[in-house]
Design a protein around this motif. Structure first.
Motif, PDB file in Angstrom:
ATOM      1  N   HIS A 209       4.147  21.894  51.039  1.00 58.12           N
ATOM      2  CA  HIS A 209       5.109  21.822  52.140  1.00 58.12           C
ATOM      3  C   HIS A 209       4.456  21.867  53.511  1.00 58.12           C
ATOM      4  O   HIS A 209       5.147  21.991  54.514  1.00 58.12           O
TER       5      HIS A 209
ATOM      6  N   GLY B   7       6.921  17.817  50.586  1.00 57.92           N
ATOM      7  CA  GLY B   7       8.330  18.009  50.886  1.00 57.92           C
ATOM      8  C   GLY B   7       8.575  19.204  51.786  1.00 57.92           C
ATOM      9  O   GLY B   7       7.635  19.898  52.148  1.00 57.92           O
ATOM     10  N   PRO B   8       9.822  19.474  52.125  1.00 59.89           N
ATOM     11  CA  PRO B   8      10.880  18.487  52.040  1.00 59.89           C
ATOM     12  C   PRO B   8      10.740  17.471  53.180  1.00 59.89           C
ATOM     13  O   PRO B   8      10.410  17.850  54.296  1.00 59.89           O
TER      14      PRO B   8
ATOM     15  N   THR C   3      17.511  19.472  52.676  1.00 61.92           N
ATOM     16  CA  THR C   3      18.090  19.279  51.342  1.00 61.92           C
ATOM     17  C   THR C   3      19.081  20.390  51.015  1.00 61.92           C
ATOM     18  O   THR C   3      18.890  21.537  51.411  1.00 61.92           O
TER      19      THR C   3
ATOM     20  N   THR D 174      19.817  20.870  47.816  1.00 65.06           N
ATOM     21  CA  THR D 174      19.581  21.129  46.395  1.00 65.06           C
ATOM     22  C   THR D 174      18.759  22.390  46.163  1.00 65.06           C
ATOM     23  O   THR D 174      18.930  23.079  45.172  1.00 65.06           O
TER      24      THR D 174
ATOM     25  N   GLY E  63      15.841  15.543  50.281  1.00 67.92           N
ATOM     26  CA  GLY E  63      16.843  14.874  51.116  1.00 67.92           C
ATOM     27  C   GLY E  63      16.726  13.364  51.152  1.00 67.92           C
ATOM     28  O   GLY E  63      17.238  12.736  52.076  1.00 67.92           O
TER      29      GLY E  63
ATOM     30  N   VAL F  99      16.901  14.246  43.619  1.00 69.47           N
ATOM     31  CA  VAL F  99      17.843  14.949  42.752  1.00 69.47           C
ATOM     32  C   VAL F  99      19.248  14.419  43.060  1.00 69.47           C
ATOM     33  O   VAL F  99      19.786  13.573  42.348  1.00 69.47           O
ATOM     34  N   SER F 100      19.829  14.895  44.180  1.00 67.82           N
ATOM     35  CA  SER F 100      21.257  14.640  44.430  1.00 67.82           C
ATOM     36  C   SER F 100      21.578  13.166  44.638  1.00 67.82           C
ATOM     37  O   SER F 100      22.691  12.743  44.313  1.00 67.82           O
TER      38      SER F 100
END
Ligand code: 3NM
Length: 207
Positions: free
Chosen positions: A107, A126-127, A131, A133, A163, A183-184
């Protein structure tokens, strides 16, 4: 320590929390995946890991198991994905000796420096954006910073995460990153199949 290599560009890399999602995504042609189960008993985790690995093998897919490195070794997964804290606790030489790939989360510049001596199979950055999640201790890094990391890590496969929506994927891919993990954008999509297709098309276009 020597971890096996992964393709320099891993492509679309969905991160999911169930065997059902692994099966759905394999069936539509996704070949890099991560099983990331957080809130289950150890027996449920064992069952899911075993089942997901067996499915991935059938499709000749690259399945990384988040955190559960012992189970990943036991059932011979393609690879393991570890966060910064898990890295301290895991037996990295056992993972390497078992022939599993290792992906790691980072990160910041400091975290990247910390993992370089391990020579992981890929480095996740990331991120990229905010996000919903996962609760993140570190702020979003933004596209420019991700591009900087990618340029510096020119010999190591990279993965961007956090994100990433279809709308933002094109900009993320322009950093030269080898893979986008989501993910989302897939699991919360109104039409997840179309989302997968849209990501795949963008990735193919960038290659
Ligand atoms: N790891 P979404 S961000 C699991 O920065 C995870 O290390 C991150 O989910 C990191 O695509 C993240 O829904 C969540 O934003 C990514």
């Amino acid at each position: 320590m020597h971890f096996p290599k992964v393709p320099f560009k891993l492509g679309l890399y969905p991160v999911v929390d169930s065997v059902l999602w692994i099966e759905r995504l394999l069936n539509v042609g996704v070949r890099t995946l991560q099983l990331r189960i957080k809130h289950s008993t150890i027996d449920e985790k064992r069952d899911a890991v075993r089942h997901a690995i067996a499915l991935a093998k059938k499709f000749d897919a690259r399945l990384f198991i988040n955190d559960e490195w012992q189970l990943a070794i036991e059932y011979q997964a393609y690879g393991v994905h570890l966060g910064q804290e898990d890295l301290l606790e895991a037996d990295l030489s056992a993972i390497a000796k078992a022939g599993l790939r290792l992906g790691v989360s980072t990160h910041s510049d400091v975290e990247i420096e910390r993992v370089l001596p391990i020579k992981p199979s890929y480095i996740a950055l990331g991120p990229v954006f905010a996000t919903q999640t996962k609760e993140m201790a570190m702020p979003p890094q933004g596209i420019t910073k991700i591009a900087e990391h990618v340029a510096k890590l020119s010999t190591i496969p990279t993965v961007a995460i956090g994100g990433i929506s279809i709308k933002r994927a094109e900009d993320v891919l322009q950093t030269g990153v080898g893979s986008i993990a989501v993910v989302s954008a897939i699991t919360q999509a109104t039409d997840w199949r179309s989302a997968v297709t849209a990501f795949q098309q963008l990735i193919t276009k960038q290659r």
